[in-house]
Design a protein around this motif. Structure first.
Motif, PDB file in Angstrom:
ATOM      1  N   PRO A 209      -0.565  74.910 -70.785  1.00  8.90           N
ATOM      2  CA  PRO A 209      -0.012  74.321 -69.118  1.00  8.90           C
ATOM      3  C   PRO A 209      -1.193  74.039 -68.283  1.00  8.90           C
ATOM      4  O   PRO A 209      -0.228  72.824 -67.776  1.00  8.90           O
ATOM      5  N   TYR A 210      -1.602  74.818 -68.066  1.00 12.06           N
ATOM      6  CA  TYR A 210      -2.557  74.386 -66.664  1.00 12.06           C
ATOM      7  C   TYR A 210      -3.770  72.978 -66.493  1.00 12.06           C
ATOM      8  O   TYR A 210      -4.361  72.511 -65.574  1.00 12.06           O
ATOM      9  N   LEU A 212      -2.492  70.286 -68.045  1.00 10.95           N
ATOM     10  CA  LEU A 212      -1.638  69.447 -67.943  1.00 10.95           C
ATOM     11  C   LEU A 212      -1.658  69.124 -66.653  1.00 10.95           C
ATOM     12  O   LEU A 212      -1.607  68.577 -65.790  1.00 10.95           O
ATOM     13  N   THR A 213      -1.454  70.520 -65.645  1.00  7.88           N
ATOM     14  CA  THR A 213      -2.110  70.141 -64.024  1.00  7.88           C
ATOM     15  C   THR A 213      -3.001  69.327 -64.194  1.00  7.88           C
ATOM     16  O   THR A 213      -3.222  69.013 -63.157  1.00  7.88           O
ATOM     17  N   ARG A 215      -4.797  67.697 -65.404  1.00  8.83           N
ATOM     18  CA  ARG A 215      -4.795  65.719 -65.573  1.00  8.83           C
ATOM     19  C   ARG A 215      -3.812  65.682 -64.432  1.00  8.83           C
ATOM     20  O   ARG A 215      -4.092  64.525 -64.011  1.00  8.83           O
ATOM     21  N   ALA A 216      -2.513  65.750 -64.594  1.00 10.98           N
ATOM     22  CA  ALA A 216      -1.542  65.142 -63.258  1.00 10.98           C
ATOM     23  C   ALA A 216      -2.355  65.133 -62.135  1.00 10.98           C
ATOM     24  O   ALA A 216      -2.073  64.207 -61.062  1.00 10.98           O
ATOM     25  N   LYS A 217      -3.395  66.119 -61.593  1.00  9.50           N
ATOM     26  CA  LYS A 217      -3.963  66.000 -60.299  1.00  9.50           C
ATOM     27  C   LYS A 217      -4.319  64.842 -60.226  1.00  9.50           C
ATOM     28  O   LYS A 217      -5.335  64.765 -59.776  1.00  9.50           O
ATOM     29  N   GLY A 218      -5.535  64.313 -61.271  1.00  9.78           N
ATOM     30  CA  GLY A 218      -5.906  62.710 -61.533  1.00  9.78           C
ATOM     31  C   GLY A 218      -7.243  63.088 -61.958  1.00  9.78           C
ATOM     32  O   GLY A 218      -8.073  62.005 -61.986  1.00  9.78           O
ATOM     33  N   LEU A 219      -7.603  64.216 -62.277  1.00 14.15           N
ATOM     34  CA  LEU A 219      -9.191  64.655 -62.461  1.00 14.15           C
ATOM     35  C   LEU A 219      -9.270  64.144 -63.626  1.00 14.15           C
ATOM     36  O   LEU A 219      -8.010  63.957 -65.323  1.00 14.15           O
TER      37      LEU A 219
END
Lengths: 316, 630
Positions: A209-210, A212-213, A215-219
């Motif tokens: 899951p981290y 996903l976190t 990737r969701a930051k836009g990295l």
């Protein structure tokens, strides 16, 4: 943390002592006669000596003492870095080792970065690359590397790069270019194993899951994999790396034979063939020291890489 | 207030509800931040695409808070991930359009979507316990989000601390240097919120932001999130399985089931005039909503019953590891002696035969320790434990073992409490095998009987846990606990890992089993609404001490202690009832109007559902009226 360290260090010492003792026992139940060996090494024939002379020789080397006395004498010597005299060459074991060890350590020092480069590089790309054929190819490649015998790879490299292309020397210890082929040969199986493990580990981590976190930051995928996935995935690979480095002496036996290099591996081979018990005993101990210290290092690195391990260690 | 009126007017117009884009535009001049039209998403599996989301229309206007409600597998998370282009491997958008900030991003390359993530749309992922990288300091993880806005590395630090502070993290400078494993679940959730707001997004998607947390923490987090969104004008999309949470927080509620939107509208619309039977079902099972925002104990009178298990003045100290406590928060209070943690202090509890004792508390309050002591898995430091009047405090393992037939345990997480390699029948029969009860044939018969009791088809006997849903697994765990016909079953948060609708089924099952078998329950939970449905007696644990205990009817309706009131106030669904009270006074002079309208509406629906809708509406209005009075 200090208590944890002291505990681990004590553990390492016990392992070393056990390795030395087991090797001692096994080598002494083997059917061989040190006096005969030493005589033939110095060119004399055992038949020319009287039983009294033989007995005198045995007394001189302490071979008439009980096995227990011999064991403690050897152990005490080993603690001081004195492994006795070689039975087949008229020099002390310590000087033999001092002569051969640097070559092997140098080879290993070059081989380990190559192992890492192979292992981490292939695994990283196998997960990063999106184009399916390349992905499949990279994921399958390590299996080939693992299944090829080391001596075969060595001979293959000699055939191509030394004989056909004449880019690099095939044998010998002279110069930096003579290191390339042996180092690559030594690195290949370990690197392939590492790549296999790390590819699977990275693929698993990628589902955490981290990620996903992150990737969701836009990295980007690259940044996510490098900063978030790789470090977490490298934990199981680190254990394997420890084992691979620990096998340096074993690997050196094959590689140094194929490339006719000086080193501990070559010495080990000669000592085993010549039943040179003190030398074998010393090499076993060197192998064990290497194994134990590398694994101690791996454990410490573990707590640096993963803060959860560090807290667990503090509780333990 | 005018805005509310406009919104209500817009919803009243049936054409507007059909096209949310139009409606959102009516509310706000700006275009919607997110507009999904006819979105279909599927997962590739063995060459086929299995649809997960079908034909979803959904829009979020700037500044709006939208809640997407549905049980697990309803496609709500898949929808959210599709917006961000973060579908897991195998996930594909098979149809429809996704527009983010007026831009069509359907099938856009990762490079384009990446530009939107974090800065336009931020995500707060599902489970805070696993949502942070365990090998990276908290501050560095927030900094990544800050630096996405092009903030210079040297200036980023100040912004990281600001984001942490705004997310409600105490001592941000200290926290920034810590690793996630040093933080409690609530703090981790706040860090994830800090990451989300650090990119200054226009929309935050919060995926089950609180399901893994205690109710009180849950309420604080949701309050905080709502405040942030209000202050900055950010839009919020809450994804939840709890209609109570949705009703409390959202301007608009979207109900999803099996990948489709079944209903959308304002909370009042959805709760008072639900058109779809599934929505009505969700209202029924939400503990607080079904009782108009009140926690209503099921058992108001408690018949006398003999004592079964008694903890008498039990205390438990744990030795702390050397090197000090660096856990920083949670559970650290109440440490009395030197380097020890007082987990329990003078706890006295009684479980009576055939009745339920509910033990309520937040995480770290000592609930689990109390349960372990009651089961004889842990020795208390002080006090005695009696089973059937017999002192078992110092009983050896071998003496306790035959007694274990009398009490059995059901774990919190049915996903990890069943051996994945056992079949259902093997799981259920294991206690029988281990106590050498019966032979193969009688055991098989007993397994069939037990499966029947927990309402699982007999054909499930040969399935493995992986083939079952969470609720079905918990039924298997209950059947296993009942196999030896125990007098007492210890339930450790048996429903907190489950969806609200499944929770309701499990609680109903537990009630029926107690009625039929006369088994007693020692029931541990953090949610008073759940305890209210099952317990005869309630004890509230706080910092290792019992702060209040007594019959459920007394504790839940007339709490004497502040902490109990706090727990009661945290049950989701109540805020909506209060809101309704306020809006009622603005719109309609008399609350009964809505109830009447709802009843009239319900006439069209089928007879069975009518009762529900009317009852809910009447209940909510009554609650509103009561609050007006006070």
């Amino acid at each position: 943390m200090l208590r944890y360290l002291a505990g681990r260090f004590a553990q390492a010492l016990v392992v070393l002592w056990a390795a030395y003792t087991v090797a001692f026992v096994i080598l002494h139940v083997l059917p061989s006669d040190p006096v005969t060996l030493q005589l033939s090494a110095s060119g004399a024939d055992i038949g020319t000596l009287t039983p009294a002379q033989l007995h005198l020789l045995e007394a001189r080397y302490g071979l008439d003492d009980s096995i227990l006395v011999q064991y403690f004498r050897a152990l005490g010597g080993a603690l001081h870095g004195d492994f006795g005299m070689s039975l087949t060459q008229n020099v002390s074991v310590s000087s033999l080792i001092a002569d051969k060890l640097p070559d092997t350590l140098l080879l290993s020092a070059v081989a380990i970065p190559i192992t890492l480069l192979f292992g981490v590089g292939i695994a990283f790309l196998a997960i990063y690359v999106q184009w399916r054929p390349a992905r499949v190819l990279l994921a399958r490649l390590p299996a080939v590397g693992v299944s090829l015998p080391q001596f075969f790879v060595g001979l293959l490299l000699i055939q191509v790069f030394a004989f056909s292309l004449s880019w690099l020397p095939a044998t010998g210890n002279s110069g930096a270019d003579s290191l390339v082929l042996p180092a690559v040969t030594m690195a290949l199986p370990g690197g392939a194993m590492l790549a296999q493990l790390l590819t699977r580990s990275l693929a698993d981590t990628w589902g955490e899951p981290y990620i996903l976190t992150a990737r969701a930051k836009g990295l980007s995928r690259w940044a996510t994999q490098l900063r978030h996935a790789l470090r977490n995935a490298s934990l199981p690979a680190l254990t394997l790396l420890g084992v691979i480095v620990g096998y340096t002496v074993t690997n050196a036996v094959v590689v140094e034979a194929v490339f006719s290099r000086n080193g501990i591996g070559q010495l080990a081979q000669q000592a085993v063939l010549g039943q040179d018990v003190p030398v074998v005993q010393a090499i076993v101990l060197i192998g064990a020291v290497l194994f134990v210290s590398v694994n101690l290092l791996v454990d410490l690195l573990y707590s640096l890489l993963d803060p959860r391990v560090a807290s667990a260690a503090r509780v333990a | 207030m005018t805005e509310t009126t406009e919104r209500d007017a817009a919803t009243a117009d049936p054409t507007a509800t059909a096209d949310p884009t139009v409606r959102a535009a009516a509310v706000d001049d700006e275009r919607p931040l997110i507009a999904l039209s006819g979105l279909c998403v599927g997962y590739r599996s063995r060459g086929r695409v299995v649809p997960a989301v079908a034909d979803v229309d959904l829009a979020v206007a700037p500044g709006e808070t939208v809640a997407v409600v549905g049980e697990s597998g309803s496609g709500k998370t898949t929808t959210a991930h599709a917006i961000l282009g973060l579908l897991p491997a195998g996930g594909v958008v098979t149809g429809g359009r996704i527009e983010v900030a007026g831009r069509d991003v359907t099938g856009a390359p990762d490079r384009v979507l990446r530009g939107l993530r974090g800065t336009t749309v931020a995500l707060i992922p599902q489970d805070p316990m696993v949502g942070l990288n365990p090998t990276m300091r908290v501050g560095a993880q927030v900094a990544e989000a800050v630096r996405r806005r092009g903030v210079d590395r040297r200036l980023a630090r100040a912004e990281v601390l600001e984001a942490l502070e705004r997310a409600g993290v105490d001592r941000p400078a200290v926290r920034a240097r810590q690793y996630p494993n040093h933080l409690s679940g609530g703090l981790r959730q706040r860090v994830l919120i800090a990451i989300a707001i650090a990119g200054h997004p226009r929309l935050i998607v919060a995926d089950e932001p609180t399901s893994a947390l205690d109710v009180t923490v849950q309420r604080r987090i949701l309050d905080h999130l709502a405040g942030l969104v209000r202050d900055t004008g950010t839009s919020l999309m809450i994804i939840t399985h709890d209609l109570g949470v949705a009703a409390d927080r959202a301007d608009r509620v979207i109900v999803m089931r099996r990948g489709r939107v079944v209903e959308q509208g304002t909370p009042a619309d959805i709760l008072l005039r639900p058109r779809d039977p599934y929505t009505r079902h969700l209202i029924d099972v939400a503990p607080a909503l079904s009782h108009a925002g009140h926690v209503v104990p099921r058992f108001t009178t408690v018949p006398p019953a003999p004592e079964l298990l008694r903890l008498d003045g039990v205390g438990k100290d744990f030795r702390l590891p050397r090197g000090g406590s660096e856990s920083g928060d949670g559970g650290g209070d109440g440490g009395a002696g030197n380097r020890t943690l007082r987990a329990l202090d003078d706890v006295s509890l009684t479980v009576r035969a055939g009745q339920t004792l509910g033990l309520v508390g937040e995480s770290g309050s000592g609930k689990t320790t109390a349960l372990r002591i009651a089961m004889g898995l842990e020795r208390p430091t002080r006090g005695r434990v009696y089973l059937d009047g017999e002192d078992i405090t110092d009983a050896s393992w071998s003496r306790l073992r035959p007694l274990r037939r009398r009490f059995q345990l059901v774990h919190q997480n049915p996903y990890s409490s069943l051996d994945p390699r056992f079949t259902v029948a093997q799981c259920v029969a294991e206690p029988l095998v281990s106590f050498r009860v019966g032979d193969r044939a009688t055991r098989a018969a007993r397994v069939r009987e037990l499966l029947d009791q927990v309402a699982l088809p007999a054909s499930y006997a040969e399935r493995r846990p992986a083939e079952l849903s969470g609720g079905q697994r918990q039924r298997v765990a209950i059947a296993r606990a009942l196999a030896l016909e125990p007098a007492l079953v210890l339930l450790d948060e048996p429903v907190s890992a489950l969806d609200v609708s499944v929770q309701d089924q499990i609680l109903t099952l537990l009630l029926r089993l107690q009625r039929e078998l006369g088994v007693a329950y020692f029931f541990i939970a953090h949610d008073l609404a759940v305890v209210a449905q099952l317990a005869h007696h309630v004890a509230v644990l706080h910092g290792g001490r019992i702060v209040e205990s007594g019959p459920a009817a007394t504790v839940l309706t007339a709490p004497a202690r502040e902490h109990t009131r706090e727990l009661l106030g945290a049950v989701p669904g109540q805020r909506f009832a209060a809101q309704l009270a306020r809006s009622d006074s603005a719109h309609t002079a008399d609350g009964a109007t809505i109830a009447a309208a709802a009843a009239a509406d319900a006439d069209d629906a089928d007879a069975g559902a009518t009762g529900t809708a009317t009852a809910t509406a009447a209940g909510l209005t009554a609650a509103a009226a009561r609050r007006e009075d006070s």
